[in-house]
Enzyme design. Structure first.
Site, short mmCIF file in Angstrom:
data_model
loop_
_atom_site.label_atom_id
_atom_site.label_comp_id
_atom_site.label_asym_id
_atom_site.label_seq_id
_atom_site.Cartn_x
_atom_site.Cartn_y
_atom_site.Cartn_z
N HIS A 1 -61.44 -3.00 -40.49
CA HIS A 1 -60.72 -3.21 -41.74
C HIS A 1 -61.65 -3.38 -42.94
O HIS A 1 -61.21 -3.84 -44.00
CB HIS A 1 -59.80 -4.43 -41.61
N CYS B 1 -65.54 5.92 -59.27
CA CYS B 1 -66.81 6.61 -59.01
C CYS B 1 -67.35 6.38 -57.60
O CYS B 1 -68.30 7.04 -57.19
CB CYS B 1 -67.87 6.22 -60.04
N GLN C 1 -61.63 -6.75 -36.19
CA GLN C 1 -60.57 -6.72 -37.19
C GLN C 1 -60.90 -7.65 -38.36
O GLN C 1 -60.21 -7.62 -39.37
CB GLN C 1 -59.25 -7.16 -36.55
N ASN C 2 -61.94 -8.45 -38.20
CA ASN C 2 -62.33 -9.40 -39.23
C ASN C 2 -63.14 -8.71 -40.33
O ASN C 2 -63.83 -7.73 -40.07
CB ASN C 2 -63.14 -10.54 -38.62
N CYS D 1 -65.86 0.83 -56.28
CA CYS D 1 -65.15 1.32 -57.46
C CYS D 1 -64.24 2.46 -57.03
O CYS D 1 -64.70 3.42 -56.39
CB CYS D 1 -66.13 1.81 -58.52
N ASP E 1 -65.23 -10.58 -42.46
CA ASP E 1 -66.15 -11.61 -42.97
C ASP E 1 -67.62 -11.34 -42.69
O ASP E 1 -68.49 -12.10 -43.12
CB ASP E 1 -65.77 -12.98 -42.40
N SER F 1 -54.26 -11.49 -31.75
CA SER F 1 -52.88 -11.42 -31.27
C SER F 1 -52.41 -9.98 -31.12
O SER F 1 -51.36 -9.72 -30.55
CB SER F 1 -51.95 -12.16 -32.23
N GLY G 1 -59.75 -13.34 -29.33
CA GLY G 1 -59.23 -13.96 -30.54
C GLY G 1 -58.32 -13.11 -31.39
O GLY G 1 -58.26 -13.28 -32.60
#
Length: 277
Positions: free
Chosen positions: A123, A134, A105-106, A131, A108, A222, A220
């Site tokens: 995600h 385009c 779900q991170n 963009c 990073d 919830s 990690g």
């Protein structure tokens, strides 16, 4: 209390060792030890002001100003973040063939930076920019340079926030928002904003992987948002064992085969010496 903890850790070890392959779902608790804040506390309570919503980002220039100003201030924390022992632990499990699907779900990309090869970014990824006109993807690292040229004064940070966001003092009404270099269109981070939905093909792929594995390991998270909770719910429906490592309350607490209600990084550090890399 120590005996109980040892028993729980042993049960976790057995779950992992007895499985041929697992589906793993990770949440913000995995990135917290790398210095990236979480949205919720250990009770699952929301700790932030209202986030940017998908429809507002698309329709309101001022929302894009707000987002990119805060992102300009918060991005350096993401860019310098390094994978921690949780990421390394999962990378070792992948090399051992224990993980069929790692769903995070991170946003990073720390799993990738740790060397994990097969990651499903539920995600999206914050290090990519897309963009909306385009469809061209570009680097968030490069965009930071453009933001700094267009806005020479870095917004003053009050407090770092999750997902490369930051609370800032700066008035954003005059903030210059960069446009696509290819067509002049609206640029958006390649992530799912609140109010948007995960691609259905990705969801179906995860369901298929889950059906072929020996259980679901959650670390990690919830599970307060449905995009992640759905996989826990589906695993229960198809009678797959579900194990969760999370120090606080979660939405799936009634569904777990085993709940390891301990600090995620401490649990993994106990397990790491038992693994051969």
């Amino acid at each position: 209390m120590e005996i109980k903890k040892k028993d729980i850790i042993n049960k976790l070890k057995n779950f992992i060792s007895n499985a041929d392959q697992l589906t793993v779902l990770t949440g913000a608790g995995c990135s917290l030890p790398s210095g990236i804040p979480t949205y919720r506390d250990t009770q699952g309570t929301w700790q932030r002001n209202a986030p940017i919503y998908h429809k507002d980002f698309l329709s309101k220039h001022e929302s894009r100003q707000r987002y990119w100003a805060r992102s300009m201030a918060g991005w350096p924390n993401i860019a310098k973040a390094k994978p921690n022992d949780l990421h390394r632990f999962l990378t070792i499990l992948e090399r051992q063939g224990k993980i069929k699907a790692l769903v995070t779900q991170n946003i990073d990309a720390l799993h990738q930076r740790a060397g994990h090869k097969k990651v499903i970014d539920l995600h999206g990824r914050l290090d990519q920019v897309v963009c909306l006109a385009c469809g061209v993807k570009s680097s968030r690292y490069d965009l930071q340079h453009r933001l700094e040229i267009l806005n020479p004064k870095m917004p003053k940070v009050i407090k770092l926030a999750p997902d490369g966001d930051a609370d800032i003092y700066t008035d954003v009404s005059k903030f210059n928002v960069p446009k696509c270099l290819e067509c002049g269109g609206i640029l958006k981070p390649n992530v799912i904003f609140f109010g948007d939905t995960v691609n259905k093909d990705i969801v179906q792929k995860i369901y298929q992987d889950l059906a072929k594995t020996d259980g679901l390991l959650i670390i990690g998270s919830s599970l307060k948002i449905y995009s992640g909770f759905r996989f826990c719910k589906h695993a229960a429906q198809i009678k797959k064992p579900i194990v969760c490592i999370n120090p606080g309350e979660t939405r799936g607490d009634e569904l777990y085969t085993l709940k390891v209600k301990l600090d995620c990084i401490k649990v993994v550090r106990e397990l790491l010496p038992t693994l051969s890399s």
